[in-house]
Design an enzyme around this catalytic site. Structure first.
Site, PDB file in Angstrom:
ATOM      1  N   LYS A 193       0.826  -1.209   0.000  1.00 13.13           N
ATOM      2  CA  LYS A 193       0.000   0.000   0.000  1.00 13.13           C
ATOM      3  C   LYS A 193       0.864   1.264   0.000  1.00 13.13           C
ATOM      4  O   LYS A 193       0.679   2.178  -0.804  1.00 13.13           O
ATOM      5  CB  LYS A 193      -0.931  -0.008   1.219  1.00 13.13           C
ATOM      6  CG  LYS A 193      -1.681   1.267   1.454  1.00 13.13           C
ATOM      7  CD  LYS A 193      -2.681   1.571   0.359  1.00 13.13           C
ATOM      8  CE  LYS A 193      -3.335   2.919   0.601  1.00 13.13           C
ATOM      9  NZ  LYS A 193      -4.377   3.242  -0.335  1.00 13.13           N
ATOM     10  N   CYS A 204      -4.499  11.160   0.962  1.00 17.03           N
ATOM     11  CA  CYS A 204      -3.570  10.023   0.926  1.00 17.03           C
ATOM     12  C   CYS A 204      -2.144  10.383   0.531  1.00 17.03           C
ATOM     13  O   CYS A 204      -1.218  10.165   1.311  1.00 17.03           O
ATOM     14  CB  CYS A 204      -4.109   8.955  -0.013  1.00 17.03           C
ATOM     15  SG  CYS A 204      -5.555   8.140   0.655  1.00 17.03           S
ATOM     16  N   LYS A 239      -9.399  17.462  -6.299  1.00 18.04           N
ATOM     17  CA  LYS A 239      -9.548  16.965  -7.671  1.00 18.04           C
ATOM     18  C   LYS A 239     -11.038  16.971  -7.993  1.00 18.04           C
ATOM     19  O   LYS A 239     -11.865  17.079  -7.078  1.00 18.04           O
ATOM     20  CB  LYS A 239      -8.939  15.576  -7.825  1.00 18.04           C
ATOM     21  CG  LYS A 239      -9.659  14.508  -7.034  1.00 18.04           C
ATOM     22  CD  LYS A 239      -9.085  13.151  -7.354  1.00 18.04           C
ATOM     23  CE  LYS A 239      -9.965  12.072  -6.769  1.00 18.04           C
ATOM     24  NZ  LYS A 239      -9.513  10.736  -7.072  1.00 18.04           N
TER      25      LYS A 239
HETATM   26  C1  UDX Z   1      -5.095   8.102  -4.137  1.00 14.79           C
HETATM   27  C2  UDX Z   1      -4.734   6.794  -4.847  1.00 14.79           C
HETATM   28  O1  UDX Z   1      -4.892   6.954  -6.258  1.00 14.79           O
HETATM   29  C3  UDX Z   1      -5.610   5.661  -4.330  1.00 14.79           C
HETATM   30  O2  UDX Z   1      -5.196   4.437  -4.927  1.00 14.79           O
HETATM   31  C4  UDX Z   1      -5.444   5.571  -2.818  1.00 14.79           C
HETATM   32  O3  UDX Z   1      -6.281   4.576  -2.286  1.00 14.79           O
HETATM   33  C5  UDX Z   1      -5.769   6.912  -2.167  1.00 14.79           C
HETATM   34  O4  UDX Z   1      -4.960   7.937  -2.736  1.00 14.79           O
HETATM   35  P1  UDX Z   1      -7.030   9.927  -4.308  1.00 14.79           P
HETATM   36  O5  UDX Z   1      -6.275  10.672  -3.266  1.00 14.79           O
HETATM   37  O6  UDX Z   1      -8.498   9.758  -4.157  1.00 14.79           O
HETATM   38  O7  UDX Z   1      -6.432   8.450  -4.477  1.00 14.79           O
HETATM   39  O8  UDX Z   1      -6.820  10.683  -5.683  1.00 14.79           O
HETATM   40  P2  UDX Z   1      -5.979  10.510  -7.030  1.00 14.79           P
HETATM   41  O9  UDX Z   1      -6.914  10.406  -8.160  1.00 14.79           O
HETATM   42  O10 UDX Z   1      -4.958   9.466  -6.924  1.00 14.79           O
HETATM   43  O11 UDX Z   1      -5.286  11.951  -7.111  1.00 14.79           O
HETATM   44  C6  UDX Z   1      -4.464  12.443  -6.063  1.00 14.79           C
HETATM   45  C7  UDX Z   1      -3.951  13.811  -6.409  1.00 14.79           C
HETATM   46  O12 UDX Z   1      -2.978  13.746  -7.437  1.00 14.79           O
HETATM   47  C8  UDX Z   1      -5.007  14.808  -6.894  1.00 14.79           C
HETATM   48  O13 UDX Z   1      -4.781  16.073  -6.302  1.00 14.79           O
HETATM   49  C9  UDX Z   1      -4.782  14.855  -8.385  1.00 14.79           C
HETATM   50  O14 UDX Z   1      -5.184  16.082  -8.946  1.00 14.79           O
HETATM   51  C10 UDX Z   1      -3.273  14.671  -8.465  1.00 14.79           C
HETATM   52  N1  UDX Z   1      -2.805  14.121  -9.736  1.00 14.79           N
HETATM   53  C11 UDX Z   1      -3.184  12.867 -10.130  1.00 14.79           C
HETATM   54  C12 UDX Z   1      -1.928  14.862 -10.525  1.00 14.79           C
HETATM   55  O15 UDX Z   1      -1.555  16.001 -10.187  1.00 14.79           O
HETATM   56  N2  UDX Z   1      -1.469  14.309 -11.696  1.00 14.79           N
HETATM   57  C13 UDX Z   1      -1.816  13.062 -12.100  1.00 14.79           C
HETATM   58  O16 UDX Z   1      -1.339  12.645 -13.163  1.00 14.79           O
HETATM   59  C14 UDX Z   1      -2.715  12.320 -11.305  1.00 14.79           C
END
Ligand code: UDX
Length: 444
Positions: free
Chosen positions: A211, A267, A327
């Site tokens: 994880k 996360c 997001k």
């Molecule tokens: C994340 C993990 O993806 C998930 O597997 C875990 O269980 C919890 O943490 P989450 O925090 O819900 O999920 O969002 P995620 O879609 O992963 O995006 C996290 C952040 O990264 C957002 O602020 C998003 O805008 C940013 N992001 C994501 C980027 O800046 N660039 C990317 O290419 C992808």
């Protein structure tokens, strides 16, 4: 199977609904009586696409109920999933006090053999600690039930949590006995039959590390592409095309290579810090993760620099942030770049206002007196510059004309690369994005 979920937050509530959907008899427990009351009314207490519909279905089928009474939740269940928060402490390590409290609660209220499953993200070795807590509590209470600890990390993303849970890329669980492995096999059998997703069965510590390593790796990809975007800015390259070009390599892939103003959420920021902390603790510092974090923080500074490049000083300037949530698809503001920017811009005297289609109430609670808008057009009216912080559809749909008509100065800093730079620049906007063609020089 009879299952209890402790902690009905994003992970707990979605998992509870999914377990019920797979035919299990599920009870959700939380010590927050207000949340439990909302759920007993059949309503989700936070916004997550598809969740309310799923709750309606499983509650109507009589397979999911909620309680604020731990004895009622834990008595008679085979498995208890701990989905409580593990918020960061000052030193970056997670606060495991809530999880320890769950272990004590399980020891106190179990009346048959029970598997305690960690779903919360925890550092490796937490499982062993929890078993110690349970053993001590059982001795104190004069009990001798079989209560083991397993790890079953959750990979759901906010905004697609229901979909991710019902159709996961993989299921991972770590156990320390055949009995515990059998309990988790039976929990997930309906999903495996229905969806055919791969299952990784391992020991507890390995599962815990899977994880942490997964989240740290995804955050590393984002910081990596953000660092590449800085170089693109300097040499006139386009980071989106760079990411596409890299992504075609099957060894690399295109996911999590979108440059922007940095990752937020409950996360990545916490898990990167926690993994780095664990690495230091066990004597193998993981300095790469310190850099991942530093790059992420510097992305917000880049936005402020771009605003200064256009507006000179920011004191007294009206800046509209488009999007507050970390997001799209969620109203969660935890570690959202827009929250940090609101604070940082206010500190230098800017008059900040914020648009978000679902999270304005939460923003107002955090920043009393902040001007917030649920509708994007009035939010833009008369502002000196707009900053795209969340790529909501409503923001993506804005045309150059929408900006030109509404803004006092035609300045857009796109922190999510949500717009086409050629379209924006050709229409006469002073448009800046991350690692792509931007307005040249200073505003004339
Ligand atoms: C994340 C993990 O993806 C998930 O597997 C875990 O269980 C919890 O943490 P989450 O925090 O819900 O999920 O969002 P995620 O879609 O992963 O995006 C996290 C952040 O990264 C957002 O602020 C998003 O805008 C940013 N992001 C994501 C980027 O800046 N660039 C990317 O290419 C992808």
């Amino acid at each position: 199977m009879r299952i209890a979920i402790v902690g009905v937050g994003h992970v707990g509530l979605v998992s509870a609904a999914a377990f019920a959907r797979w035919g299990h008899d599920v009870v959700g427990y939380d010590d927050d009586a207000e949340k439990v009351a909302t759920l007993q009314d059949g309503r989700a207490w936070f916004y997550e696409p598809g969740l309310q519909e799923l709750l309606d279905e499983v509650i109507a089928a009589g397979r999911l109920r909620f309680t604020a009474d731990p004895a009622e939740a834990i008595g008679g269940v085979e498995a208890v999933f701990a989905c409580v928060g593990t918020p960061p402490l000052e030193d970056g390590s997670p606060n495991l006090a809530y999880l320890e409290a769950v272990a004590r609660t399980v020891a106190e209220h179990s009346d048959s053999d029970t598997l305690l499953v960690e779903k919360s993200t925890v550092p490796a070795s937490t499982g062993r600690r929890l078993e110690q807590v349970i053993a001590r509590e059982q001795t104190r209470l004069g009990k001798s039930l079989r209560i083991e600890v397993a790890s079953n990390p959750e990979f759901l993303r906010e905004g697609t949590a229901v979909e991710d849970t019902l159709h996961p890329d993989r299921i991972v669980y770590g156990t320390s006995s055949d009995w515990a492995r059998d309990v988790l096999r039976r929990v997930y059998q309906p999903l495996v039959d229905e969806d055919g997703c791969p299952v990784v069965e391992t020991d507890v510590a390995t599962s815990e590390v899977i994880k942490h390593a997964s989240n740290a790796f995804l955050a590393t990809r984002i910081s990596f592409i953000n660092a590449v975007a800085r170089i693109c800015d300097q040499v006139g390259a386009d980071v989106e095309v760079v990411a596409d070009g890299m992504g075609h390599d099957a060894r690399i892939g295109r996911g999590f290579l979108s440059a922007g103003l940095g990752y937020g959420g409950s996360c990545f920021p916490k898990d990167v810090d926690a993994f780095a902390h664990l690495a230091r603790q066990v004597g193998v510092p993981f300095r790469l993760l310190d850099e991942v974090r530093a790059i992420n923080v510097s992305q917000r500074r880049l936005i402020v620099d771009k605003l200064r490049q256009e507006l000179w000083h920011l004191d007294g300037k009206t800046i509209v942030l488009l999007g507050a949530a970390f997001k799209p698809g969620t109203d969660d503001l935890r570690e959202a770049p827009a929250v940090h920017l609101t604070r940082e811009l206010a500190e230098v005297g800017a008059d900040v206002r914020v648009y978000d289609p679902v999270a304005t109430a939460q923003m107002e609670a955090m920043f009393p007196g902040l001007a917030t808008f649920d509708d994007v057009t009035p939010a833009l009216a008369g502002a000196h510059a707009a900053v795209v912080c969340t790529e909501w559809e409503q923001v993506r749909a804005l045309t150059p004309d929408d900006y030109l008509r509404a803004l006092a100065y035609p300045i857009v800093v796109d922190g999510r690369n949500a717009h086409d730079p050629d379209v924006m620049l050709d229409a006469g906007l002073r448009y800046h994005s991350i690692g792509r063609r931007s307005a040249a020089g200073q505003a004339g």
